[in-house]
Design a protein around this motif. Structure first.
Motif, mmCIF file in Angstrom:
data_model
loop_
_atom_site.group_PDB
_atom_site.id
_atom_site.type_symbol
_atom_site.label_atom_id
_atom_site.label_comp_id
_atom_site.label_asym_id
_atom_site.label_seq_id
_atom_site.Cartn_x
_atom_site.Cartn_y
_atom_site.Cartn_z
ATOM 1 N N ARG A 119 71.013 75.714 57.892
ATOM 2 C CA ARG A 119 70.480 77.064 58.106
ATOM 3 C C ARG A 119 69.223 77.285 57.275
ATOM 4 O O ARG A 119 68.256 77.883 57.739
ATOM 5 C CB ARG A 119 71.538 78.103 57.761
ATOM 6 N N VAL A 120 69.226 76.808 56.040
ATOM 7 C CA VAL A 120 68.038 76.931 55.189
ATOM 8 C C VAL A 120 66.874 76.163 55.808
ATOM 9 O O VAL A 120 65.738 76.644 55.834
ATOM 10 C CB VAL A 120 68.340 76.439 53.754
ATOM 11 N N ALA A 121 67.138 74.989 56.332
ATOM 12 C CA ALA A 121 66.084 74.190 56.972
ATOM 13 C C ALA A 121 65.535 74.904 58.213
ATOM 14 O O ALA A 121 64.328 74.892 58.463
ATOM 15 C CB ALA A 121 66.620 72.815 57.351
ATOM 16 N N ALA A 122 66.412 75.538 58.982
ATOM 17 C CA ALA A 122 65.956 76.274 60.167
ATOM 18 C C ALA A 122 65.070 77.441 59.766
ATOM 19 O O ALA A 122 64.046 77.716 60.409
ATOM 20 C CB ALA A 122 67.159 76.766 60.965
ATOM 21 N N ARG A 123 65.416 78.142 58.695
ATOM 22 C CA ARG A 123 64.565 79.228 58.210
ATOM 23 C C ARG A 123 63.220 78.692 57.743
ATOM 24 O O ARG A 123 62.185 79.308 57.971
ATOM 25 C CB ARG A 123 65.253 79.972 57.073
ATOM 26 N N ALA A 124 63.232 77.559 57.074
ATOM 27 C CA ALA A 124 61.983 76.968 56.583
ATOM 28 C C ALA A 124 61.059 76.581 57.732
ATOM 29 O O ALA A 124 59.841 76.684 57.621
ATOM 30 C CB ALA A 124 62.285 75.744 55.714
ATOM 31 N N MET A 125 61.621 76.164 58.851
ATOM 32 C CA MET A 125 60.807 75.816 60.020
ATOM 33 C C MET A 125 60.112 77.040 60.593
ATOM 34 O O MET A 125 59.081 76.925 61.240
ATOM 35 C CB MET A 125 61.673 75.157 61.100
ATOM 36 N N ARG A 126 60.648 78.220 60.378
ATOM 37 C CA ARG A 126 60.033 79.457 60.887
ATOM 38 C C ARG A 126 58.933 79.931 59.955
ATOM 39 O O ARG A 126 58.235 80.885 60.258
ATOM 40 C CB ARG A 126 61.090 80.534 61.049
ATOM 41 N N GLY A 127 58.774 79.326 58.814
ATOM 42 C CA GLY A 127 57.714 79.688 57.875
ATOM 43 C C GLY A 127 58.284 80.412 56.670
ATOM 44 O O GLY A 127 59.349 81.011 56.719
ATOM 45 N N HIS A 128 57.534 80.359 55.571
ATOM 46 C CA HIS A 128 57.968 81.019 54.356
ATOM 47 C C HIS A 128 56.747 81.451 53.553
ATOM 48 O O HIS A 128 55.651 80.926 53.713
ATOM 49 C CB HIS A 128 58.876 80.107 53.530
ATOM 50 N N ALA A 129 56.950 82.439 52.712
ATOM 51 C CA ALA A 129 55.893 82.932 51.823
ATOM 52 C C ALA A 129 56.562 83.376 50.526
ATOM 53 O O ALA A 129 57.597 84.041 50.549
ATOM 54 C CB ALA A 129 55.150 84.097 52.469
ATOM 55 N N ALA A 130 55.974 83.012 49.415
ATOM 56 C CA ALA A 130 56.471 83.379 48.092
ATOM 57 C C ALA A 130 57.928 82.984 47.902
ATOM 58 O O ALA A 130 58.721 83.717 47.325
ATOM 59 C CB ALA A 130 56.289 84.878 47.847
ATOM 60 N N GLY A 131 58.314 81.837 48.466
ATOM 61 C CA GLY A 131 59.660 81.330 48.270
ATOM 62 C C GLY A 131 60.721 81.968 49.141
ATOM 63 O O GLY A 131 61.894 81.694 48.976
ATOM 64 N N ARG A 132 60.323 82.823 50.071
ATOM 65 C CA ARG A 132 61.288 83.477 50.956
ATOM 66 C C ARG A 132 60.916 83.212 52.407
ATOM 67 O O ARG A 132 59.754 83.074 52.745
ATOM 68 C CB ARG A 132 61.316 84.981 50.720
ATOM 69 N N ALA A 133 61.938 83.194 53.268
ATOM 70 C CA ALA A 133 61.698 82.990 54.694
ATOM 71 C C ALA A 133 60.975 84.195 55.267
ATOM 72 O O ALA A 133 61.260 85.338 54.908
ATOM 73 C CB ALA A 133 63.024 82.784 55.426
ATOM 74 N N LYS A 134 60.000 83.943 56.159
ATOM 75 C CA LYS A 134 59.262 85.041 56.780
ATOM 76 C C LYS A 134 60.130 85.823 57.750
ATOM 77 O O LYS A 134 60.022 87.030 57.846
ATOM 78 C CB LYS A 134 58.035 84.510 57.527
ATOM 79 N N ALA A 138 68.648 84.793 63.812
ATOM 80 C CA ALA A 138 69.466 85.793 64.500
ATOM 81 C C ALA A 138 70.875 85.816 63.924
ATOM 82 O O ALA A 138 71.498 86.867 63.811
ATOM 83 C CB ALA A 138 69.490 85.515 65.999
ATOM 84 N N MET A 139 71.375 84.658 63.514
ATOM 85 C CA MET A 139 72.735 84.609 62.967
ATOM 86 C C MET A 139 72.830 85.302 61.612
ATOM 87 O O MET A 139 73.915 85.676 61.187
ATOM 88 C CB MET A 139 73.224 83.159 62.872
ATOM 89 N N ASP A 140 71.708 85.515 60.937
ATOM 90 C CA ASP A 140 71.739 86.224 59.659
ATOM 91 C C ASP A 140 72.079 87.699 59.836
ATOM 92 O O ASP A 140 72.499 88.363 58.891
ATOM 93 C CB ASP A 140 70.398 86.088 58.938
ATOM 94 N N ASP A 141 71.864 88.244 61.043
ATOM 95 C CA ASP A 141 72.164 89.646 61.311
ATOM 96 C C ASP A 141 73.591 89.866 61.808
ATOM 97 O O ASP A 141 73.993 91.004 62.035
ATOM 98 C CB ASP A 141 71.183 90.198 62.360
ATOM 99 N N MET A 142 74.328 88.799 62.012
ATOM 100 C CA MET A 142 75.704 88.934 62.488
ATOM 101 C C MET A 142 76.576 89.471 61.358
ATOM 102 O O MET A 142 76.402 89.094 60.195
ATOM 103 C CB MET A 142 76.228 87.598 62.996
ATOM 104 N N PRO A 143 77.516 90.351 61.685
ATOM 105 C CA PRO A 143 78.304 91.003 60.628
ATOM 106 C C PRO A 143 79.291 90.071 59.923
ATOM 107 O O PRO A 143 79.695 90.351 58.810
ATOM 108 C CB PRO A 143 79.047 92.111 61.374
ATOM 109 N N HIS A 144 79.700 88.974 60.546
ATOM 110 C CA HIS A 144 80.690 88.085 59.948
ATOM 111 C C HIS A 144 80.194 86.656 59.958
ATOM 112 O O HIS A 144 79.518 86.219 60.882
ATOM 113 C CB HIS A 144 82.030 88.138 60.705
ATOM 114 N N THR A 145 80.547 85.920 58.900
ATOM 115 C CA THR A 145 80.218 84.509 58.804
ATOM 116 C C THR A 145 81.451 83.774 58.285
ATOM 117 O O THR A 145 82.116 84.254 57.363
ATOM 118 C CB THR A 145 79.041 84.270 57.832
ATOM 119 N N ALA A 146 81.740 82.643 58.888
ATOM 120 C CA ALA A 146 82.877 81.854 58.429
ATOM 121 C C ALA A 146 82.379 80.488 57.978
ATOM 122 O O ALA A 146 81.502 79.899 58.599
ATOM 123 C CB ALA A 146 83.887 81.679 59.564
#
Length: 151
Positions: A119-134, A138-146
């Motif tokens: 998941r971190v790698a997928a965020r990095a592919m979308r770009g980053h600035a100042a050490g944070r994903a831009k 979509a899965m980060d907005d889901m209310p539950h994670t297992a």
């Protein structure tokens, strides 16, 4: 030989560029940056048949020499829109209604073997600035994670 063609060729060509470019598709209510560049300066700009400041909801300000810009412009009326600079057509846009259609079908993909590192790698592919994903996934907005661990 006539001097008229030579005279016309000696006149400076007037180049006008409008951003967003002609053929752009915008959503009604969407904020965007607007810019007009002209080799001979800009006297008047109309957008959708109205003065630019009125149509875009923001005032135009000078950019570099021969250019004006507006940040945070908004078009509220859907339909075709023509930009004219000094009375000449410069760009044609299409503004779509911002009504959100309701989803008919939903497909949920569950990644097997997808660790937190993936998941971190997928965020990095979308770009980053100042050490944070831009942009979050979509899965980060889901209310539950297992999370499942195997040994």
């Amino acid at each position: 030989m006539s001097l008229l063609p030579l005279l016309l060729l000696s006149l400076p060509a007037r180049a006008v560029t409008v951003y967003p470019l002609t053929g752009s598709e915008l959503l009604a209510g969407q904020r965007f940056d607007f810019k007009v560049e002209s080799s001979s300066g800009v006297a008047s700009v109309t957008v959708c048949g109205r003065p630019a400041a009125e149509a875009l909801g923001v005032a135009l300000s000078p950019a570099e020499p021969g250019a004006v810009k507006a940040q945070g412009a908004v078009l509220k009326t859907p339909g075709p829109c023509r930009v004219e600079v000094d009375g000449r057509p410069a760009a044609d846009w299409v503004v779509y209604s911002a009504d959100r259609p309701k989803a008919k079908n939903l497909i949920l993909l569950i990644g097997d073997g997808m660790s937190l590192a993936h998941r971190v790698a997928a965020r990095a592919m979308r770009g980053h600035a100042a050490g944070r994903a831009k942009a979050p996934l979509a899965m980060d907005d889901m209310p539950h994670t297992a999370l499942v661990g195997t040994s």
